[in-house]
Design a protein around this motif. Structure first.
Motif, PDB file in Angstrom:
ATOM      1  N   GLU A   1     -32.023 -29.703   5.680  1.00 26.21           N
ATOM      2  CA  GLU A   1     -31.181 -28.490   5.903  1.00 26.21           C
ATOM      3  C   GLU A   1     -30.340 -28.043   5.039  1.00 26.21           C
ATOM      4  O   GLU A   1     -30.227 -26.666   4.546  1.00 26.21           O
ATOM      5  CB  GLU A   1     -30.349 -28.774   7.573  1.00 26.21           C
TER       6      GLU A   1
ATOM      7  N   ARG B   1     -31.211 -30.073  16.616  1.00 22.27           N
ATOM      8  CA  ARG B   1     -30.650 -29.731  17.797  1.00 22.27           C
ATOM      9  C   ARG B   1     -31.191 -30.700  18.812  1.00 22.27           C
ATOM     10  O   ARG B   1     -30.547 -31.168  19.759  1.00 22.27           O
ATOM     11  CB  ARG B   1     -30.804 -28.293  18.379  1.00 22.27           C
TER      12      ARG B   1
ATOM     13  N   GLN C   1     -33.308 -26.763  11.642  1.00 20.86           N
ATOM     14  CA  GLN C   1     -32.034 -26.712  12.802  1.00 20.86           C
ATOM     15  C   GLN C   1     -32.476 -26.881  14.031  1.00 20.86           C
ATOM     16  O   GLN C   1     -31.815 -27.646  14.931  1.00 20.86           O
ATOM     17  CB  GLN C   1     -31.408 -25.371  12.408  1.00 20.86           C
ATOM     18  N   GLU C   2     -33.848 -26.538  14.371  1.00 22.16           N
ATOM     19  CA  GLU C   2     -34.289 -26.499  15.851  1.00 22.16           C
ATOM     20  C   GLU C   2     -34.566 -27.927  16.023  1.00 22.16           C
ATOM     21  O   GLU C   2     -34.049 -28.560  17.267  1.00 22.16           O
ATOM     22  CB  GLU C   2     -35.407 -25.731  16.019  1.00 22.16           C
TER      23      GLU C   2
ATOM     24  N   SER D   1     -35.022 -22.455  10.021  1.00 18.33           N
ATOM     25  CA  SER D   1     -34.633 -22.501  11.476  1.00 18.33           C
ATOM     26  C   SER D   1     -35.538 -23.459  12.075  1.00 18.33           C
ATOM     27  O   SER D   1     -35.247 -24.071  12.950  1.00 18.33           O
ATOM     28  CB  SER D   1     -35.432 -21.323  11.785  1.00 18.33           C
ATOM     29  N   LEU D   2     -36.837 -24.107  11.760  1.00 13.73           N
ATOM     30  CA  LEU D   2     -37.353 -25.030  12.491  1.00 13.73           C
ATOM     31  C   LEU D   2     -36.620 -26.278  12.047  1.00 13.73           C
ATOM     32  O   LEU D   2     -36.548 -26.939  12.889  1.00 13.73           O
ATOM     33  CB  LEU D   2     -38.766 -25.265  11.470  1.00 13.73           C
TER      34      LEU D   2
ATOM     35  N   GLU E   1     -45.229 -24.895  12.182  1.00 19.81           N
ATOM     36  CA  GLU E   1     -43.919 -26.001  12.675  1.00 19.81           C
ATOM     37  C   GLU E   1     -44.288 -27.626  12.110  1.00 19.81           C
ATOM     38  O   GLU E   1     -43.678 -28.283  11.532  1.00 19.81           O
ATOM     39  CB  GLU E   1     -43.672 -26.018  14.074  1.00 19.81           C
TER      40      GLU E   1
END
Length: 245
Positions: A203, A240, A236-237, A233-234, A179
């Motif tokens: 993204e 958030r 977008q996390e 995925s990372l 990450e």
């Protein structure tokens, strides 16, 4: 020549180069690898941030622009010019490097320069701005025994540049997680305002790549698809997290 006169005559820098110079710590010997026009080297010398510059480029034609600029500022006595691949020009110096700039290259090229030039670097501070494959550069730094101390996102026009300063790792300092390699260890901690816009761009890029590879049939493409899905995925996390603020 008086230092103040030099400062007045020094060329103006764009946002990215100004931010790169701001990351520098005053030192004796500094290298600008892929120097091209030489404006960064001129700024380092005119501002008294280093005593001597190795100004290197693989292209003699590109390096000529640096010779003209630095010669016009009467700085040639504080410069070693080198037409060389990567850090090969460091062998022309009679003192070790303290700081090394490598800016505006693709990440794969930058990683190769760093790995091939480890002996020449010998623990010098690194100020880097890869254009692509930034996780690869971060991973290369870890494999070389470096860690990132500063990371910044520099908006310039329609682009966002990642700048980082890396130094030798401290004893027992852990390597980065997957990450951290993708998102940036310092960026994750400091969450600068410009990071959100940068992540939005990443993204979109990852979404486009995933969509293009959904029908991949080869093993290589499948591996790349898994990579981009993980990156998406990372990213977008992380986004958030901004939405919750």
């Amino acid at each position: 020549m008086d230092k103040q006169v030099r400062t007045q005559r020094a060329p103006l820098l764009d946002e990215r180069l100004e931010a790169a110079v701001a990351m520098a710590v005053p030192c004796r010997i500094c290298a600008d690898i892929g120097a091209d026009h030489g404006k960064l080297s001129a700024a380092m010398l005119c501002r008294g941030l280093c005593e001597h510059m190795l100004v290197s480029d693989i292209s003699d034609k590109a390096l000529e622009k640096s010779r003209v600029l630095l010669g016009g500022l009467h700085l040639q006595d504080q410069v070693t010019f080198s037409v060389a691949d990567g850090l090969d020009g460091a062998k022309l110096l009679d003192q070790p490097l303290d700081t090394c700039f490598i800016l505006g290259m693709g990440g794969e090229t930058m990683a190769h320069i760093l790995e091939a030039g480890q002996a020449a670097l010998n623990g010098a501070k690194l100020i880097l701005s890869p254009q692509t494959d930034i996780p690869l550069v971060r991973g290369t730094l870890v494999s070389m025994g470096y860690r990132i101390r500063r990371e910044e996102i520099i908006p310039s026009g329609k682009r966002h540049y990642v700048l980082m300063r890396a130094e030798p790792a401290l004893p027992g300092e852990q390597p980065y997680t997957a990450e951290e390699l993708i998102l940036g260890p310092v960026l994750m901690k400091e969450r600068p305002a410009a990071w959100e816009a940068y992540l939005r761009r990443e993204e979109q890029y990852a979404q486009t790549a995933v969509a293009a590879m959904e029908k991949a049939s080869t093993n290589k493409d499948s591996q790349r698809l898994a990579h981009f899905r993980g990156t998406l995925s990372l990213v977008q996390e992380a986004l958030r997290g901004f939405e919750k603020e």
